[in-house]
Write an enzyme that holds these catalytic residues in place. Structure first.
Site, PDB file in Angstrom:
ATOM      1  N   SER A 124      -3.789  -4.036 -22.326  1.00 39.30           N
ATOM      2  CA  SER A 124      -3.103  -5.010 -21.201  1.00 39.30           C
ATOM      3  C   SER A 124      -1.892  -5.797 -22.356  1.00 39.30           C
ATOM      4  O   SER A 124      -2.071  -6.062 -23.460  1.00 39.30           O
ATOM      5  CB  SER A 124      -4.163  -6.091 -20.998  1.00 39.30           C
ATOM      6  OG  SER A 124      -3.834  -7.176 -20.695  1.00 39.30           O
ATOM      7  N   THR A 126      -2.218  -8.937 -22.356  1.00 41.30           N
ATOM      8  CA  THR A 126      -2.888  -9.771 -23.175  1.00 41.30           C
ATOM      9  C   THR A 126      -3.018  -9.694 -24.538  1.00 41.30           C
ATOM     10  O   THR A 126      -3.221 -10.853 -25.456  1.00 41.30           O
ATOM     11  CB  THR A 126      -4.184 -10.107 -22.571  1.00 41.30           C
ATOM     12  OG1 THR A 126      -4.747 -11.588 -22.696  1.00 41.30           O
ATOM     13  CG2 THR A 126      -5.091  -9.135 -22.794  1.00 41.30           C
ATOM     14  N   TYR A 148     -12.047 -11.150 -23.489  1.00 46.21           N
ATOM     15  CA  TYR A 148     -11.673 -10.067 -22.750  1.00 46.21           C
ATOM     16  C   TYR A 148     -10.600  -9.596 -23.763  1.00 46.21           C
ATOM     17  O   TYR A 148     -10.221  -8.394 -24.021  1.00 46.21           O
ATOM     18  CB  TYR A 148     -11.297 -10.346 -21.492  1.00 46.21           C
ATOM     19  CG  TYR A 148     -10.477  -9.183 -20.923  1.00 46.21           C
ATOM     20  CD1 TYR A 148     -10.905  -7.976 -20.638  1.00 46.21           C
ATOM     21  CD2 TYR A 148      -8.935  -9.630 -20.770  1.00 46.21           C
ATOM     22  CE1 TYR A 148      -9.919  -7.155 -20.258  1.00 46.21           C
ATOM     23  CE2 TYR A 148      -8.215  -8.619 -20.093  1.00 46.21           C
ATOM     24  CZ  TYR A 148      -8.584  -7.469 -19.711  1.00 46.21           C
ATOM     25  OH  TYR A 148      -7.911  -6.375 -19.099  1.00 46.21           O
ATOM     26  N   LYS A 152      -9.645  -5.505 -26.090  1.00 41.58           N
ATOM     27  CA  LYS A 152      -8.458  -4.636 -25.998  1.00 41.58           C
ATOM     28  C   LYS A 152      -7.969  -4.455 -27.379  1.00 41.58           C
ATOM     29  O   LYS A 152      -7.419  -3.389 -27.880  1.00 41.58           O
ATOM     30  CB  LYS A 152      -7.246  -5.311 -25.154  1.00 41.58           C
ATOM     31  CG  LYS A 152      -7.921  -5.402 -23.460  1.00 41.58           C
ATOM     32  CD  LYS A 152      -8.134  -3.941 -22.865  1.00 41.58           C
ATOM     33  CE  LYS A 152      -8.624  -4.030 -21.641  1.00 41.58           C
ATOM     34  NZ  LYS A 152      -9.199  -2.707 -21.164  1.00 41.58           N
ATOM     35  N   ASN A 178       1.196  -6.867 -14.905  1.00 43.35           N
ATOM     36  CA  ASN A 178       0.403  -7.594 -13.647  1.00 43.35           C
ATOM     37  C   ASN A 178       0.188  -6.719 -12.552  1.00 43.35           C
ATOM     38  O   ASN A 178       1.305  -6.658 -11.587  1.00 43.35           O
ATOM     39  CB  ASN A 178       0.924  -8.793 -13.368  1.00 43.35           C
ATOM     40  CG  ASN A 178       0.386 -10.031 -14.289  1.00 43.35           C
ATOM     41  OD1 ASN A 178       0.874  -9.793 -15.412  1.00 43.35           O
ATOM     42  ND2 ASN A 178      -0.265 -11.053 -13.916  1.00 43.35           N
TER      43      ASN A 178
HETATM   44  N1  LIG Z   1      -6.117  -5.370 -13.136  1.00 39.97           N
HETATM   45  C1  LIG Z   1      -5.513  -5.893 -14.102  1.00 39.97           C
HETATM   46  O1  LIG Z   1      -4.826  -6.895 -13.841  1.00 39.97           O
HETATM   47  C2  LIG Z   1      -5.490  -5.205 -15.698  1.00 39.97           C
HETATM   48  C3  LIG Z   1      -4.277  -5.663 -16.391  1.00 39.97           C
HETATM   49  C4  LIG Z   1      -4.618  -5.300 -17.753  1.00 39.97           C
HETATM   50  C5  LIG Z   1      -5.536  -4.108 -17.869  1.00 39.97           C
HETATM   51  N2  LIG Z   1      -6.447  -3.785 -17.177  1.00 39.97           N
HETATM   52  C6  LIG Z   1      -7.408  -3.001 -17.491  1.00 39.97           C
HETATM   53  O2  LIG Z   1      -7.345  -1.795 -16.604  1.00 39.97           O
HETATM   54  C7  LIG Z   1      -8.600  -1.248 -16.532  1.00 39.97           C
HETATM   55  C8  LIG Z   1      -8.934  -0.976 -14.959  1.00 39.97           C
HETATM   56  O3  LIG Z   1      -8.800  -2.127 -14.519  1.00 39.97           O
HETATM   57  P1  LIG Z   1      -9.029  -2.581 -12.759  1.00 39.97           P
HETATM   58  O4  LIG Z   1      -8.115  -3.497 -12.551  1.00 39.97           O
HETATM   59  O5  LIG Z   1      -8.812  -1.151 -12.066  1.00 39.97           O
HETATM   60  O6  LIG Z   1     -10.515  -2.872 -12.922  1.00 39.97           O
HETATM   61  P2  LIG Z   1     -11.716  -2.650 -12.029  1.00 39.97           P
HETATM   62  O7  LIG Z   1     -12.882  -3.713 -12.334  1.00 39.97           O
HETATM   63  O8  LIG Z   1     -11.459  -2.555 -10.475  1.00 39.97           O
HETATM   64  O9  LIG Z   1     -12.199  -1.141 -12.577  1.00 39.97           O
HETATM   65  C9  LIG Z   1     -13.049  -0.969 -13.839  1.00 39.97           C
HETATM   66  C10 LIG Z   1     -14.104   0.088 -13.398  1.00 39.97           C
HETATM   67  O10 LIG Z   1     -14.837   0.304 -14.652  1.00 39.97           O
HETATM   68  C11 LIG Z   1     -16.219  -0.014 -14.255  1.00 39.97           C
HETATM   69  N3  LIG Z   1     -17.312  -0.081 -15.299  1.00 39.97           N
HETATM   70  C12 LIG Z   1     -17.218  -1.265 -16.161  1.00 39.97           C
HETATM   71  N4  LIG Z   1     -18.188  -1.101 -17.302  1.00 39.97           N
HETATM   72  C13 LIG Z   1     -18.497   0.190 -17.075  1.00 39.97           C
HETATM   73  C14 LIG Z   1     -19.439   0.787 -17.924  1.00 39.97           C
HETATM   74  N5  LIG Z   1     -20.174   0.311 -18.771  1.00 39.97           N
HETATM   75  N6  LIG Z   1     -19.680   2.187 -17.536  1.00 39.97           N
HETATM   76  C15 LIG Z   1     -19.000   2.675 -16.639  1.00 39.97           C
HETATM   77  N7  LIG Z   1     -18.142   1.864 -15.738  1.00 39.97           N
HETATM   78  C16 LIG Z   1     -17.958   0.904 -15.971  1.00 39.97           C
HETATM   79  C17 LIG Z   1     -16.598  -0.829 -13.043  1.00 39.97           C
HETATM   80  O11 LIG Z   1     -17.386  -0.642 -11.963  1.00 39.97           O
HETATM   81  C18 LIG Z   1     -15.087  -0.564 -12.249  1.00 39.97           C
HETATM   82  O12 LIG Z   1     -14.864   0.611 -11.207  1.00 39.97           O
HETATM   83  C19 LIG Z   1      -9.658  -2.308 -17.256  1.00 39.97           C
HETATM   84  O13 LIG Z   1      -9.851  -1.633 -18.474  1.00 39.97           O
HETATM   85  C20 LIG Z   1      -8.739  -3.376 -17.323  1.00 39.97           C
HETATM   86  O14 LIG Z   1      -9.253  -4.138 -18.394  1.00 39.97           O
HETATM   87  C21 LIG Z   1      -6.499  -4.260 -15.698  1.00 39.97           C
HETATM   88  O1  LIG Z   2      -5.168 -18.452  -7.678  1.00 44.00           O
HETATM   89  C1  LIG Z   2      -3.976 -18.261  -8.493  1.00 44.00           C
HETATM   90  C2  LIG Z   2      -4.154 -17.252  -9.411  1.00 44.00           C
HETATM   91  C3  LIG Z   2      -3.075 -17.158 -10.304  1.00 44.00           C
HETATM   92  N1  LIG Z   2      -2.173 -17.956 -10.517  1.00 44.00           N
HETATM   93  C4  LIG Z   2      -0.813 -18.007 -11.104  1.00 44.00           C
HETATM   94  O2  LIG Z   2      -0.386 -16.910 -11.145  1.00 44.00           O
HETATM   95  C5  LIG Z   2       0.094 -16.168 -12.364  1.00 44.00           C
HETATM   96  C6  LIG Z   2      -0.605 -14.768 -12.438  1.00 44.00           C
HETATM   97  O3  LIG Z   2      -2.100 -15.113 -12.686  1.00 44.00           O
HETATM   98  P1  LIG Z   2      -3.147 -13.636 -12.480  1.00 44.00           P
HETATM   99  O4  LIG Z   2      -2.682 -12.901 -11.434  1.00 44.00           O
HETATM  100  O5  LIG Z   2      -4.387 -14.460 -12.769  1.00 44.00           O
HETATM  101  O6  LIG Z   2      -2.613 -12.770 -13.803  1.00 44.00           O
HETATM  102  P2  LIG Z   2      -2.599 -13.341 -15.332  1.00 44.00           P
HETATM  103  O7  LIG Z   2      -3.182 -14.508 -15.575  1.00 44.00           O
HETATM  104  O8  LIG Z   2      -1.119 -13.095 -15.949  1.00 44.00           O
HETATM  105  O9  LIG Z   2      -3.533 -12.283 -15.964  1.00 44.00           O
HETATM  106  C7  LIG Z   2      -3.506 -10.764 -15.408  1.00 44.00           C
HETATM  107  O10 LIG Z   2      -2.579  -9.844 -16.164  1.00 44.00           O
HETATM  108  C8  LIG Z   2      -2.658  -9.883 -17.425  1.00 44.00           C
HETATM  109  C9  LIG Z   2      -1.938  -9.134 -18.044  1.00 44.00           C
HETATM  110  O11 LIG Z   2      -1.915  -7.692 -17.391  1.00 44.00           O
HETATM  111  C10 LIG Z   2      -4.081  -9.107 -17.606  1.00 44.00           C
HETATM  112  O12 LIG Z   2      -4.331  -9.123 -19.227  1.00 44.00           O
HETATM  113  C11 LIG Z   2      -5.207  -9.962 -17.164  1.00 44.00           C
HETATM  114  O13 LIG Z   2      -6.473  -9.468 -17.187  1.00 44.00           O
HETATM  115  C12 LIG Z   2      -5.027 -10.173 -15.636  1.00 44.00           C
HETATM  116  O14 LIG Z   2      -5.919 -11.022 -15.015  1.00 44.00           O
HETATM  117  C13 LIG Z   2      -0.234 -17.221 -13.350  1.00 44.00           C
HETATM  118  O15 LIG Z   2       1.011 -18.073 -13.494  1.00 44.00           O
HETATM  119  C14 LIG Z   2      -1.463 -17.934 -12.736  1.00 44.00           C
HETATM  120  O16 LIG Z   2      -1.511 -19.379 -13.125  1.00 44.00           O
HETATM  121  C15 LIG Z   2      -2.220 -19.204  -9.640  1.00 44.00           C
HETATM  122  O17 LIG Z   2      -1.212 -19.796  -9.315  1.00 44.00           O
HETATM  123  N2  LIG Z   2      -3.364 -19.362  -8.578  1.00 44.00           N
END
Ligand SMILES: NC(=O)c1ccc[n+]([C@@H]2O[C@H](COP(=O)([O-])OP(=O)(O)OC[C@H]3O[C@@H](n4cnc5c(N)ncnc54)[C@H](O)[C@@H]3O)[C@@H](O)[C@H]2O)c1
Ligand SMILES: O=c1ccn([C@@H]2O[C@H](COP(=O)(O)OP(=O)(O)O[C@H]3O[C@H](CO)[C@@H](O)[C@H](O)[C@H]3O)[C@@H](O)[C@H]2O)c(=O)[nH]1
Length: 342
Positions: A124, A126, A148, A152, A178
């Site tokens: 991520s 992050t 979290y 990572k 994002n």
């Molecule tokens: N969505 C985002 O904004 C975002 C951004 C950056 C990174 N990521 C990373 O990408 C990956 C996928 O994210 P997503 O948005 O699809 O999330 P998601 O929660 O929709 O998918 C994650 C899946 O992992 C499964 N899971 C969690 N713990 C488990 C375990 N111990 N064993 C088996 N299954 C397990 C959950 O049931 C879920 O289906 C994650 O690793 C997340 O940290 C997501």
């Molecule tokens: O109800 C809301 C939700 C979000 N925001 C704003 O929208 C932007 C995006 O927020 P969000 O969608 O929550 O994403 P991030 O905080 O940027 O974090 C996401 O994107 C990161 C980079 O991939 C990942 O690490 C995180 O897990 C994931 O939640 C930010 O400025 C927030 O302050 C609002 O104003 N109102």
């Protein structure tokens, strides 16, 4: 070729399964369904005409995971499974460390026992913490502000150490910016539990009438309109990035570990997203400007040049596409996967 997708029923995993099936891969999914629904597999089948081999397995249960490796001749793994809510991770940090770190260590161990070394890992943006200049470049120092995020950073370090000790490991670390949007079919999309933490699902729930208005967290950032700026990426573009990463791992004779930013390289503010969504959906999104959310930073976006030059990947879908597809998914499935398939 069998690819194992951990977390394959989740938001990004399910979209990646679709693209893998479209490209002719055989897909095995393990997921414990703690944040997803088994309903997704029927929908993946509707989109692709193909099915995945699903096993409800928790990565914390190493024996069950090992049985999956005994059943299929797996050649590569895409590892999505993990807990992902930044705020929740500050409330229950030890659960996050246990699930994400132990789950990954179990996976790496079972992979090595089965001589599977090709791995694509979901990292991520992050991991760049709060002190790096923007745009973020892959070689910047890593650090994170939440438990979290630290999972990572730590997993990235596990992977570097594993490669340094045994260069059969062949790893692509993908740092997502994002991810938003949904498959254009409207059959699969993001289905958060409870109140959405993230911007786009909150907006779509306001549009569909499930929430009254959007709280915009912070109107006083040093950005042109005062709201936070992020690099939004369509989940289908993101899914395609995983295919490119797998192809590179399979084709290279010299094994490596490399990190890639998967982002558009462009920042949009919260209000830009609100306006784009209103246009794409023809819905009004009422909002209030609220105080800043703890832990947020004003602005970040990717330098995505490395993914283009080394993976041949770049985004092809716009903010308008993201908003249109997110709305198509939400309006057709107001209750996510609990909605009846139309
Ligand atoms: N969505 C985002 O904004 C975002 C951004 C950056 C990174 N990521 C990373 O990408 C990956 C996928 O994210 P997503 O948005 O699809 O999330 P998601 O929660 O929709 O998918 C994650 C899946 O992992 C499964 N899971 C969690 N713990 C488990 C375990 N111990 N064993 C088996 N299954 C397990 C959950 O049931 C879920 O289906 C994650 O690793 C997340 O940290 C997501
Ligand atoms: O109800 C809301 C939700 C979000 N925001 C704003 O929208 C932007 C995006 O927020 P969000 O969608 O929550 O994403 P991030 O905080 O940027 O974090 C996401 O994107 C990161 C980079 O991939 C990942 O690490 C995180 O897990 C994931 O939640 C930010 O400025 C927030 O302050 C609002 O104003 N109102």
């Amino acid at each position: 070729m069998f690819v194992l997708v951990t977390g394959g029923s989740g938001f990004i995993g399910s979209h990646t399964c679709v693209e893998l099936l479209n490209q002719g891969y055989d897909v095995v999914v393990v997921d414990n369904l703690c944040n997803s629904s088994v309903e997704v597999f029927q929908r993946i089948e509707c989109i692709t005409g193909k099915s995945v081999f699903f096993h409800q397995v928790d990565l914390l249960n190493k024996e069950s995971l090992a049985r999956v490796f005994e059943t299929y001749s797996i050649q590569a793994v895409i590892h999505f499974a993990g807990l992902k809510a930044v705020g929740e991770s500050t409330q229950i940090p030890l659960n996050y460390y246990h699930n994400n770190l132990t789950g990954t260590l179990n996976l790496l161990d079972v992979m090595a026992q089965n001589k599977v070394f090709d791995l694509v890992f979901s990292s991520s943006a992050t991991v760049y913490g709060e002190n790096n200049p923007i745009p973020y470049v892959e070689h910047f120092p890593l650090g994170s502000t939440s438990p979290y995020g630290r999972t990572k950073v730590m997993i990235e370090q596990f992977l570097k150490d594993a490669y340094a000790s045994d260069n059969r490991w062949n790893v692509s670390v993908l740092r997502y910016f994002n991810p938003v949007g949904a498959h254009p079919s409207g059959l699969i999309g993001e289905d958060p539990n409870g109140i959405p933490n993230n911007l786009m699902p909150f907006i779509t729930q306001v549009a569909v009438g499930k929430r009254e208005k959007l709280n915009v967290f912070g109107g006083d950032y040093p950005t042109p309109d005062g709201t936070g700026i992020r690099d939004y990426i369509h989940v289908v573009d993101l899914a395609l990035g995983h295919i490119k990463a797998l192809e590179k791992l399979a084709s290279q004779t010299e094994k490596s570990i490399d990190a890639y930013n998967l982002g558009a390289g462009v920042g949009y503010s919260v209000l830009d997203v609100v306006k784009a969504f209103e246009k794409a959906s023809d819905q009004k999104i009422p909002y209030d400007i609220m105080p800043r959310r703890a832990g947020d930073i004003a602005e970040f976006y990717a330098n995505a040049e490395k993914a283009l030059s080394e993976l041949g990947w770049q985004v092809s879908l716009s903010l308008e596409d993201m908003c249109r597809d997110a709305w198509n998914w939400q309006s057709n499935n107001p209750d996510g996967y609990a909605s009846k398939l139309k």
